[in-house]
Design a protein around this motif. Structure first.
Motif, PDB file in Angstrom:
ATOM      1  N   GLN A 220      36.202 -17.243   4.398  1.00  0.00           N
ATOM      2  CA  GLN A 220      35.409 -16.030   4.677  1.00  0.00           C
ATOM      3  C   GLN A 220      34.305 -15.860   3.629  1.00  0.00           C
ATOM      4  OE1 GLN A 220      37.482 -12.366   5.735  1.00  0.00           O
ATOM      5  NE2 GLN A 220      39.369 -13.530   6.107  1.00  0.00           N
ATOM      6  N   VAL A 221      34.637 -16.168   2.380  1.00  0.00           N
ATOM      7  CA  VAL A 221      33.640 -16.065   1.295  1.00  0.00           C
ATOM      8  C   VAL A 221      32.517 -17.072   1.539  1.00  0.00           C
ATOM      9  CG1 VAL A 221      33.245 -16.457  -1.178  1.00  0.00           C
ATOM     10  CG2 VAL A 221      35.265 -15.185  -0.417  1.00  0.00           C
ATOM     11  N   GLU A 222      32.891 -18.295   1.958  1.00  0.00           N
ATOM     12  CA  GLU A 222      31.892 -19.340   2.241  1.00  0.00           C
ATOM     13  C   GLU A 222      30.967 -18.905   3.378  1.00  0.00           C
ATOM     14  OE1 GLU A 222      32.821 -23.670   2.168  1.00  0.00           O
ATOM     15  OE2 GLU A 222      34.885 -22.963   1.953  1.00  0.00           O
ATOM     16  N   ILE A 223      31.567 -18.311   4.409  1.00  0.00           N
ATOM     17  CA  ILE A 223      30.770 -17.854   5.558  1.00  0.00           C
ATOM     18  C   ILE A 223      29.787 -16.779   5.115  1.00  0.00           C
ATOM     19  CG2 ILE A 223      30.883 -16.647   7.782  1.00  0.00           C
ATOM     20  CD1 ILE A 223      33.678 -18.052   8.125  1.00  0.00           C
ATOM     21  N   ALA A 224      30.271 -15.855   4.287  1.00  0.00           N
ATOM     22  CA  ALA A 224      29.426 -14.746   3.815  1.00  0.00           C
ATOM     23  C   ALA A 224      28.302 -15.239   2.908  1.00  0.00           C
ATOM     24  CB  ALA A 224      30.283 -13.723   3.082  1.00  0.00           C
ATOM     25  N   SER A 225      28.510 -16.400   2.273  1.00  0.00           N
ATOM     26  CA  SER A 225      27.475 -16.930   1.369  1.00  0.00           C
ATOM     27  C   SER A 225      26.298 -17.513   2.151  1.00  0.00           C
ATOM     28  CB  SER A 225      28.064 -18.010   0.460  1.00  0.00           C
ATOM     29  OG  SER A 225      28.339 -19.186   1.208  1.00  0.00           O
ATOM     30  N   ARG A 226      26.548 -17.846   3.424  1.00  0.00           N
ATOM     31  CA  ARG A 226      25.500 -18.363   4.325  1.00  0.00           C
ATOM     32  C   ARG A 226      24.814 -19.621   3.779  1.00  0.00           C
ATOM     33  NH1 ARG A 226      22.835 -12.302   5.025  1.00  0.00           N
ATOM     34  NH2 ARG A 226      24.750 -11.276   5.735  1.00  0.00           N
ATOM     35  N   LYS A 227      25.637 -20.486   3.147  1.00  0.00           N
ATOM     36  CA  LYS A 227      25.099 -21.713   2.561  1.00  0.00           C
ATOM     37  C   LYS A 227      25.293 -22.934   3.469  1.00  0.00           C
ATOM     38  CE  LYS A 227      23.846 -19.741  -1.311  1.00  0.00           C
ATOM     39  NZ  LYS A 227      22.387 -19.505  -1.552  1.00  0.00           N
ATOM     40  N   LYS A 228      26.210 -22.794   4.431  1.00  0.00           N
ATOM     41  CA  LYS A 228      26.399 -23.901   5.375  1.00  0.00           C
ATOM     42  C   LYS A 228      26.947 -23.375   6.701  1.00  0.00           C
ATOM     43  CE  LYS A 228      30.971 -25.334   3.658  1.00  0.00           C
ATOM     44  NZ  LYS A 228      31.768 -26.498   3.234  1.00  0.00           N
ATOM     45  N   VAL A 229      26.762 -24.171   7.732  1.00  0.00           N
ATOM     46  CA  VAL A 229      27.245 -23.797   9.063  1.00  0.00           C
ATOM     47  C   VAL A 229      28.731 -24.146   9.138  1.00  0.00           C
ATOM     48  CG1 VAL A 229      27.034 -24.188  11.553  1.00  0.00           C
ATOM     49  CG2 VAL A 229      24.983 -24.203  10.094  1.00  0.00           C
ATOM     50  N   ILE A 230      29.563 -23.111   9.386  1.00  0.00           N
ATOM     51  CA  ILE A 230      31.013 -23.297   9.415  1.00  0.00           C
ATOM     52  C   ILE A 230      31.543 -22.972  10.813  1.00  0.00           C
ATOM     53  CG2 ILE A 230      33.217 -22.467   8.483  1.00  0.00           C
ATOM     54  CD1 ILE A 230      31.715 -21.902   5.838  1.00  0.00           C
ATOM     55  N   THR A 231      32.450 -23.829  11.292  1.00  0.00           N
ATOM     56  CA  THR A 231      33.050 -23.587  12.612  1.00  0.00           C
ATOM     57  C   THR A 231      34.521 -23.221  12.472  1.00  0.00           C
ATOM     58  OG1 THR A 231      33.547 -25.940  12.853  1.00  0.00           O
ATOM     59  CG2 THR A 231      31.484 -25.166  13.811  1.00  0.00           C
ATOM     60  N   ASP A 232      35.000 -22.473  13.431  1.00  0.00           N
ATOM     61  CA  ASP A 232      36.410 -22.072  13.471  1.00  0.00           C
ATOM     62  C   ASP A 232      37.245 -23.302  13.854  1.00  0.00           C
ATOM     63  OD1 ASP A 232      38.815 -20.757  13.729  1.00  0.00           O
ATOM     64  OD2 ASP A 232      38.384 -19.989  15.737  1.00  0.00           O
ATOM     65  N   GLU A 233      38.239 -23.617  13.045  1.00  0.00           N
ATOM     66  CA  GLU A 233      39.043 -24.826  13.298  1.00  0.00           C
ATOM     67  C   GLU A 233      39.877 -24.724  14.573  1.00  0.00           C
ATOM     68  OE1 GLU A 233      42.692 -23.492  10.301  1.00  0.00           O
ATOM     69  OE2 GLU A 233      41.839 -25.488  10.175  1.00  0.00           O
ATOM     70  N   HIS A 234      40.123 -23.513  15.071  1.00  0.00           N
ATOM     71  CA  HIS A 234      40.944 -23.333  16.273  1.00  0.00           C
ATOM     72  C   HIS A 234      40.108 -23.372  17.563  1.00  0.00           C
ATOM     73  CE1 HIS A 234      44.430 -22.401  13.828  1.00  0.00           C
ATOM     74  NE2 HIS A 234      43.710 -21.534  13.153  1.00  0.00           N
ATOM     75  N   SER A 235      38.978 -22.661  17.565  1.00  0.00           N
ATOM     76  CA  SER A 235      38.187 -22.563  18.802  1.00  0.00           C
ATOM     77  C   SER A 235      36.940 -23.444  18.797  1.00  0.00           C
ATOM     78  CB  SER A 235      37.749 -21.110  19.021  1.00  0.00           C
ATOM     79  OG  SER A 235      36.856 -20.693  17.992  1.00  0.00           O
ATOM     80  N   GLY A 236      36.528 -23.896  17.577  1.00  0.00           N
ATOM     81  CA  GLY A 236      35.320 -24.714  17.478  1.00  0.00           C
ATOM     82  C   GLY A 236      34.045 -23.895  17.429  1.00  0.00           C
ATOM     83  N   ARG A 237      34.171 -22.548  17.494  1.00  0.00           N
ATOM     84  CA  ARG A 237      32.979 -21.695  17.496  1.00  0.00           C
ATOM     85  C   ARG A 237      32.317 -21.656  16.111  1.00  0.00           C
ATOM     86  NH1 ARG A 237      36.592 -18.181  20.734  1.00  0.00           N
ATOM     87  NH2 ARG A 237      35.697 -17.937  22.831  1.00  0.00           N
ATOM     88  N   ILE A 238      31.003 -21.459  16.126  1.00  0.00           N
ATOM     89  CA  ILE A 238      30.252 -21.296  14.870  1.00  0.00           C
ATOM     90  C   ILE A 238      30.475 -19.870  14.384  1.00  0.00           C
ATOM     91  CG2 ILE A 238      27.939 -21.280  13.831  1.00  0.00           C
ATOM     92  CD1 ILE A 238      27.188 -23.340  16.126  1.00  0.00           C
ATOM     93  N   LEU A 239      30.740 -19.732  13.092  1.00  0.00           N
ATOM     94  CA  LEU A 239      31.089 -18.416  12.535  1.00  0.00           C
ATOM     95  C   LEU A 239      29.957 -17.847  11.684  1.00  0.00           C
ATOM     96  CD1 LEU A 239      34.737 -19.301  11.444  1.00  0.00           C
ATOM     97  CD2 LEU A 239      34.063 -17.969  13.447  1.00  0.00           C
ATOM     98  N   VAL A 240      29.740 -16.519  11.823  1.00  0.00           N
ATOM     99  CA  VAL A 240      28.797 -15.795  10.958  1.00  0.00           C
ATOM    100  C   VAL A 240      29.500 -14.561  10.401  1.00  0.00           C
ATOM    101  CG1 VAL A 240      26.727 -16.587  12.174  1.00  0.00           C
ATOM    102  CG2 VAL A 240      27.840 -14.470  12.894  1.00  0.00           C
ATOM    103  N   ASP A 241      29.001 -14.055   9.299  1.00  0.00           N
ATOM    104  CA  ASP A 241      29.647 -12.872   8.713  1.00  0.00           C
ATOM    105  C   ASP A 241      29.251 -11.609   9.476  1.00  0.00           C
ATOM    106  OD1 ASP A 241      27.344 -11.450   6.808  1.00  0.00           O
ATOM    107  OD2 ASP A 241      27.088 -13.626   7.003  1.00  0.00           O
ATOM    108  N   ALA A 242      30.055 -10.595   9.364  1.00  0.00           N
ATOM    109  CA  ALA A 242      29.877  -9.349  10.123  1.00  0.00           C
ATOM    110  C   ALA A 242      28.544  -8.672   9.799  1.00  0.00           C
ATOM    111  CB  ALA A 242      31.037  -8.401   9.859  1.00  0.00           C
ATOM    112  N   ALA A 243      28.125  -8.709   8.516  1.00  0.00           N
ATOM    113  CA  ALA A 243      26.879  -8.038   8.112  1.00  0.00           C
ATOM    114  C   ALA A 243      25.680  -8.692   8.796  1.00  0.00           C
ATOM    115  CB  ALA A 243      26.729  -8.083   6.595  1.00  0.00           C
ATOM    116  N   LEU A 244      25.651 -10.026   8.770  1.00  0.00           N
ATOM    117  CA  LEU A 244      24.549 -10.746   9.431  1.00  0.00           C
ATOM    118  C   LEU A 244      24.538 -10.419  10.919  1.00  0.00           C
ATOM    119  CD1 LEU A 244      23.402 -14.401   8.938  1.00  0.00           C
ATOM    120  CD2 LEU A 244      23.943 -13.593  11.235  1.00  0.00           C
ATOM    121  N   ALA A 245      25.720 -10.390  11.519  1.00  0.00           N
ATOM    122  CA  ALA A 245      25.823 -10.107  12.952  1.00  0.00           C
ATOM    123  C   ALA A 245      25.260  -8.734  13.287  1.00  0.00           C
ATOM    124  CB  ALA A 245      27.281 -10.210  13.403  1.00  0.00           C
TER     125      ALA A 245
END
Length: 259
Positions: A220-245
């Motif tokens: 979650q910290v990595e996602i919030a840092s917005r330094k790389k594109v991270i996908t959910d290991e279960h669904s494969g979806r690309i993840l973004v932090d709530a604030a950016l959304a």
């Protein structure tokens, strides 16, 4: 010469989430139409089929009418022959000639009986076909009315949404040009593989949007840092932090209101 602005990972994530919001809006519009276009197409096919059936039934009635006329003509010919043979019997020279003419008369009488039988059968067929025609016309009228209603319903929805959908589709294409092809390909692939078409989702209560699988705090910290594109290991979806959304949602809502 002005230096071209470097596209950061955060820029990519924002563009991807914007693209998702646009495509989700298009999905919503299409969901409003639902199965209506298919219903209209099916009804059009059914109406066309009923019209063809009516044409064939009417054509078969004409054939039967012609058959009846043919049998009536045959009967008239048979009656003329009976009259002719009966006249000839008055002038025969022997029993053999008389018997021969009698057989001809009997044959023509049988021809008349057979023709009358066929005419009765044809008339029964006509009544049956007229009943089917009546039922088919009734069904056709009901289907035409239903089709008209569904077309009006579809036209009303299209008139409300078509302009917006076209504008959104163009926006979607524009946004794709701002993102690397590999990311667009990944986004499209994920959208096809998930039921609701959500390829990019924010983190909600510690899990990816629409999922019950918790995302580890470090991720979650990595996602919030917005330094790389991270996908959910279960669904494969690309993840973004709530604030950016939330920021991108507010931005896109303004865009949608203008459309």
């Amino acid at each position: 010469m002005a230096k071209k602005k470097e596209v950061t990972v955060e820029d990519r994530l924002r563009a991807l989430y914007d693209l998702q919001l646009i495509d989700s809006r298009i999905d919503e519009i299409r969901n409003v139409r639902g199965e209506l276009p298919l219903e209209v197409r099916d009804l059009e096919d059914e109406v066309a089929g009923l019209n063809i059936r009516l044409e064939k039934l009417v054509a078969s009635l004409e054939v039967i009418d012609n058959d009846i006329t043919g049998k009536k003509n045959l009967m008239e010919e048979a009656k003329s022959l009976i009259k002719k043979y009966s006249e000839q019997q008055k002038n025969v020279r022997n029993n053999r000639e008389f018997n021969s003419l009698t057989k001809e008369v009997e044959f023509q009488e049988l021809e008349i009986e057979l023709a009358e039988k066929h005419i009765r059968e044809f008339k029964v067929q006509i009544e049956q076909k007229k009943q089917v025609i009546s039922e088919t016309k009734e069904r056709l009228k009901e289907r035409q009315n239903h089709l008209k209603h569904k077309k009006n319903e579809l036209d009303a929805i299209l008139s409300e949404t078509e302009k917006e959908e076209q504008a959104l589709f163009q926006k979607s294409e524009d946004y794709k040009t701002q993102i690397e092809e590999r990311l667009v390909a990944a986004y499209n692939r994920i959208r096809k593989n998930v039921k609701n078409g959500l390829a990019v989702v924010p983190i909600e209560r510690g899990a990816s949007g629409g999922s019950f699988f918790t995302i580890p705090p470090q991720v979650q910290v990595e996602i919030a840092s917005r330094k790389k594109v991270i996908t959910d290991e279960h669904s494969g979806r690309i993840l973004v932090d709530a604030a950016l959304a939330e920021e991108q949602k507010a931005k896109m809502e303004k865009l949608f209101s203008k459309l």
